[in-house]
Design a protein around this motif. Structure first.
Motif, mmCIF file in Angstrom:
data_model
loop_
_atom_site.group_PDB
_atom_site.id
_atom_site.type_symbol
_atom_site.label_atom_id
_atom_site.label_comp_id
_atom_site.label_asym_id
_atom_site.label_seq_id
_atom_site.Cartn_x
_atom_site.Cartn_y
_atom_site.Cartn_z
ATOM 1 N N GLY A 251 -7.645 102.889 15.916
ATOM 2 C CA GLY A 251 -7.169 102.053 14.983
ATOM 3 C C GLY A 251 -5.727 102.283 14.677
ATOM 4 N N ASN A 252 -5.142 103.214 15.544
ATOM 5 C CA ASN A 252 -3.664 103.401 15.602
ATOM 6 C C ASN A 252 -2.928 102.505 16.475
ATOM 7 N N HIS A 253 -2.223 101.544 16.164
ATOM 8 C CA HIS A 253 -1.666 100.601 16.985
ATOM 9 C C HIS A 253 -0.700 101.283 18.104
ATOM 10 N N GLU A 254 0.273 102.020 17.724
ATOM 11 C CA GLU A 254 1.250 102.646 18.413
ATOM 12 C C GLU A 254 0.415 103.517 19.493
ATOM 13 N N ARG B 33 -2.158 101.742 26.553
ATOM 14 C CA ARG B 33 -2.193 100.433 27.557
ATOM 15 C C ARG B 33 -1.198 100.541 28.498
ATOM 16 N N GLU B 34 0.110 101.109 28.077
ATOM 17 C CA GLU B 34 1.243 100.873 28.716
ATOM 18 C C GLU B 34 1.058 102.084 29.980
ATOM 19 N N LYS B 35 0.406 103.135 29.606
ATOM 20 C CA LYS B 35 0.186 104.174 30.632
ATOM 21 C C LYS B 35 -0.770 103.712 31.691
ATOM 22 N N LYS B 36 -1.828 102.919 31.153
ATOM 23 C CA LYS B 36 -2.743 102.446 32.255
ATOM 24 C C LYS B 36 -2.482 100.964 32.885
ATOM 25 N N SER B 37 -1.345 100.383 32.363
ATOM 26 C CA SER B 37 -0.752 99.194 33.242
ATOM 27 C C SER B 37 -0.651 99.284 34.546
ATOM 28 N N GLN B 38 -1.127 98.284 35.132
ATOM 29 C CA GLN B 38 -0.571 98.184 36.607
ATOM 30 C C GLN B 38 -0.288 96.693 36.793
#
Ligand code: SAM
Length: 220
Positions: free
Chosen positions: A202-205, A211-216
């Motif tokens: 529930g924590n947007h940050e 998501r940033e870490k997992k983005s490819q």
């Protein structure tokens, strides 16, 4: 954006374009798609589009004349003629973005053992491959490119924010893994396949960072 498809199998496309976001884009007149039967531009009574290869060999080769006439009849100013060949430039997201800025794309679908190479050399603006394998025709590659390009056209994807969110400055496309309910899936006793805890925090940050870490990026 108008897509014109030159093929000897125009009916292949009928059902496909009647579904999903492509159908929606057509209905909203955001895109136009027209399939053209190459045989319309043949001049002999058998409507032949192919002939034997110079130098001998098995199989038939598609002739240049009907393709030349078809492109001449269909092409407008500022259009791009795309010819599919496994020896072409590998299609990717960056090319999809570039093509999405065009007014008209014309696709030439090869069949048989291939197409007279003068089509690639003299008629095509762009030679594209969709991967390092050989298909039976250019119809599936045409669908691939139309799908990839259409979804970049404003209004096609209802939640356009999605597209913005996942697009880098260089117009690359960023993907992170997605999950939906149930939070814990139990395929058998004692096995629990869980959704990452960050996504249900529930924590947007925290979610954004995960998501940033997992983005490819899929841009090459
Ligand atoms: N020997 C031919 C050549 O090198 O172009 C391949 C012929 S293939 C059997 C028939 C047609 O399928 C091609 O002319 C092309 O239009 C299409 N095709 C096959 N594989 C493809 C690929 N990986 N990407 C794009 N188009 C492909």
């Amino acid at each position: 954006m108008k897509f014109d498809i030159i093929t000897i199998f125009p009916n292949i496309f009928d059902s496909y374009f009647n579904h999903g976001l492509i159908a929606r884009g057509l209905k909203k007149k955001l895109i136009q798609i027209k399939t053209h039967n190459l045989r319309k531009w043949t001049i002999d009574k058998h409507k032949s589009v192919d002939d034997r290869p110079f130098g001998g060999g098995l199989g038939m080769v598609m002739k240049i004349e009907p393709i030349f006439e078809a492109v001449k009849a269909i092409k407008k100013n500022n259009s791009k003629v795309i010819f599919f060949t496994p020896r072409g430039k590998k299609f990717n997201q960056k090319i999809a973005w570039q093509l999405s800025k065009q007014k008209q794309l014309i696709f030439i679908c090869g069949r048989y053992e291939g197409v007279d190479e003068r089509v690639a050399e003299k008629i095509a603006d762009l030679k594209l491959s969709i991967g390092d394998y050989v298909l039976m025709g250019g119809e599936v590659p045409t669908l691939v490119v139309i799908e990839a390009v259409s979804r970049l056209i404003p209004g096609i994807i209802a939640k356009e924010q999605l597209l913005q969110e996942r697009t880098t400055k260089k117009k690359g496309y960023v993907e992170y893994p997605q999950y939906t309910r149930p939070e814990v899936f139990n395929p058998k006793k004692g096995v629990n396949w869980k959704v990452p805890k960050e996504l249900i925090s529930g924590n947007h940050e925290r979610i954004r960072k995960w998501r940033e870490k997992k983005s490819q990026t899929i841009e090459k």
